[in-house]
Design a protein around this motif. Structure first.
Motif, short mmCIF file in Angstrom:
data_model
loop_
_atom_site.label_atom_id
_atom_site.label_comp_id
_atom_site.label_asym_id
_atom_site.label_seq_id
_atom_site.Cartn_x
_atom_site.Cartn_y
_atom_site.Cartn_z
N SER A 15 0.84 -1.19 0.00
CA SER A 15 0.00 0.00 0.00
C SER A 15 0.88 1.25 0.00
CB SER A 15 -0.90 0.02 1.24
OG SER A 15 -1.80 -1.04 1.21
N HIS A 16 0.49 2.22 -0.79
CA HIS A 16 1.23 3.48 -0.83
C HIS A 16 0.77 4.35 0.33
CE1 HIS A 16 2.89 2.48 -4.69
NE2 HIS A 16 1.67 2.19 -5.14
N GLY A 17 1.70 4.87 1.08
CA GLY A 17 1.39 5.78 2.16
C GLY A 17 1.16 5.11 3.50
N ILE A 18 1.29 3.79 3.58
CA ILE A 18 1.12 3.07 4.84
C ILE A 18 2.48 2.49 5.21
CG2 ILE A 18 -0.02 1.13 6.00
CD1 ILE A 18 -1.92 3.38 5.29
N TYR A 19 2.90 2.74 6.45
CA TYR A 19 4.22 2.29 6.89
C TYR A 19 4.11 1.52 8.19
CZ TYR A 19 5.23 6.00 3.61
OH TYR A 19 5.24 6.80 2.50
N ILE A 20 4.49 0.27 8.16
CA ILE A 20 4.61 -0.55 9.36
C ILE A 20 6.09 -0.88 9.49
CG2 ILE A 20 4.07 -2.75 10.43
CD1 ILE A 20 1.33 -2.59 9.28
N HIS A 21 6.63 -0.66 10.66
CA HIS A 21 8.07 -0.70 10.84
C HIS A 21 8.67 -2.10 10.77
CE1 HIS A 21 8.03 3.54 11.56
NE2 HIS A 21 7.08 3.38 12.46
N SER A 22 7.97 -3.12 11.24
CA SER A 22 8.51 -4.48 11.20
C SER A 22 7.37 -5.48 11.29
CB SER A 22 9.49 -4.71 12.35
OG SER A 22 8.81 -4.62 13.58
N PHE A 23 7.73 -6.75 11.15
CA PHE A 23 6.71 -7.80 11.25
C PHE A 23 6.19 -7.91 12.68
CE2 PHE A 23 5.30 -12.25 11.60
CZ PHE A 23 4.29 -12.21 10.65
N THR A 24 7.03 -7.63 13.66
CA THR A 24 6.54 -7.65 15.05
C THR A 24 5.52 -6.54 15.29
OG1 THR A 24 8.47 -6.35 15.72
CG2 THR A 24 8.61 -8.73 16.00
N SER A 25 5.64 -5.44 14.57
CA SER A 25 4.62 -4.39 14.64
C SER A 25 3.30 -4.90 14.08
CB SER A 25 5.07 -3.15 13.88
OG SER A 25 6.26 -2.65 14.39
N ALA A 26 3.37 -5.66 12.99
CA ALA A 26 2.16 -6.24 12.42
C ALA A 26 1.53 -7.24 13.39
CB ALA A 26 2.47 -6.92 11.09
N ILE A 27 2.36 -8.00 14.11
CA ILE A 27 1.84 -8.93 15.12
C ILE A 27 1.16 -8.14 16.24
CG2 ILE A 27 2.51 -10.61 16.89
CD1 ILE A 27 4.70 -11.57 14.96
N SER A 28 1.75 -7.02 16.64
CA SER A 28 1.14 -6.19 17.69
C SER A 28 -0.22 -5.67 17.25
CB SER A 28 2.05 -5.01 18.03
OG SER A 28 3.29 -5.45 18.48
N ILE A 29 -0.32 -5.22 16.03
CA ILE A 29 -1.60 -4.73 15.51
C ILE A 29 -2.61 -5.88 15.46
CG2 ILE A 29 -2.77 -3.77 13.49
CD1 ILE A 29 -0.15 -2.26 12.89
N ALA A 30 -2.19 -7.06 15.03
CA ALA A 30 -3.10 -8.21 14.96
C ALA A 30 -3.56 -8.64 16.35
CB ALA A 30 -2.42 -9.38 14.25
N VAL A 31 -2.68 -8.60 17.33
CA VAL A 31 -3.07 -8.96 18.70
C VAL A 31 -4.07 -7.94 19.24
CG1 VAL A 31 -2.22 -9.12 21.08
CG2 VAL A 31 -1.02 -10.30 19.24
N PHE A 32 -3.81 -6.65 19.01
CA PHE A 32 -4.71 -5.61 19.46
C PHE A 32 -6.08 -5.75 18.79
CE2 PHE A 32 -6.33 -1.19 19.44
CZ PHE A 32 -6.39 -0.99 20.81
N TYR A 33 -6.08 -6.01 17.50
CA TYR A 33 -7.32 -6.23 16.75
C TYR A 33 -8.07 -7.43 17.30
CZ TYR A 33 -10.40 -7.62 12.97
OH TYR A 33 -11.49 -8.00 12.25
#
Length: 180
Positions: free
Chosen positions: A141-159
C-alpha cells in the motif's frame, strides 16, 4: 469513457435487468406485477444494500487504524485516502482469512495431526494469518508504513483483543436476553 461513467452505466443496466427479472417472476407466479415506478425505485435501493456493510466496516477499520497510528509509532499513514484504501484491503483480507484460510489451515492440522485443535490454537492461527495480511498489504500500500513484522503482530493482537471483547459483550447480551 471514464471509469465512473462506465460504472454508472453498468449500475443502471443491472438495475433495469433486475427490474425485468422481478416483473418476469411476478408474471410467472401468476401475480399482478408491481407498478413500474415502485420497482424502479426499489431496485436501486436493494442493489445498494450489499455495499452498506462494506462501507460501514471500512469506516470502522479506518477509525481503528487511524487511532492506532495516532497512539503508537509502529504504524503510520501519510493520508486519509491511503488509510481508507488500506482499511478496505484489510477488510477483504480479514474476510478471506476468516472464511477461507483459517478453516483450511485448521482442517489441514486436524487431518495431519489427527487431533482436535483447541480454541487457543485457533486464535494463534488467526493472529498469525492476520499479521501476515497486515504486513503484506501494508508493504504494497502506498502511504502506509509498518516498521517491522513484530509491529504487524502487535496490531493483529490488538485487533484480536477488540474482537474478543466484542464477542464477550455479544455473548453476555445473548445470555441476559435468554434469562428474560
Amino acid at each position: 469513457m471514464s471509469t465512473p461513467v462506465f460504472l454508472l452505466i453498468f449500475y443502471v443496466a443491472i438495475c433495469l435487468l433486475i427490474n425485468e427479472m422481478i416483473k418476469f417472476h411476478d408474471l410467472k407466479q401468476g401475480e399482478k406485477p408491481n407498478p413500474r415506478g415502485l420497482r424502479i425505485g426499489l431496485v436501486p435501493l436493494l442493489a445498494l444494500l450489499p455495499f452498506v456493510p462494506i462501507v460501514l466496516f471500512t469506516f470502522f477499520y479506518t477509525l481503528f487504524f487511524y487511532s492506532f497510528s495516532e497512539f503508537t509509532n509502529i504504524f503510520s499513514a501519510s493520508s486519509h485516502q491511503s488509510l481508507f484504501n488500506f482499511s478496505l484491503a484489510m477488510l477483504i483480507g480479514f474476510f478471506i482469512c476468516e472464511e477461507v484460510l483459517k478453516p483450511m489451515i485448521i482442517t489441514l492440522f486436524n487431518m495431519g495431526l489427527r487431533l482436535h485443535i483447541s480454541e487457543y490454537t485457533k486464535h494463534v492461527i488467526t493472529i498469525g494469518i492476520n499479521s501476515i495480511f497486515i504486513y503484506l498489504i501494508s508493504s504494497y500500500s502506498h502511504g502506509i508504513y509498518i516498521h517491522s513484522f513484530t509491529s504487524a503482530i502487535s496490531i493483529a493482537v490488538f485487533y484480536s483483543m477488540i474482537d474478543w471483547i466484542l464477542m464477550l459483550i455479544i455473548h453476555l447480551y445473548n445470555k441476559l436476553k435468554a434469562k428474560l
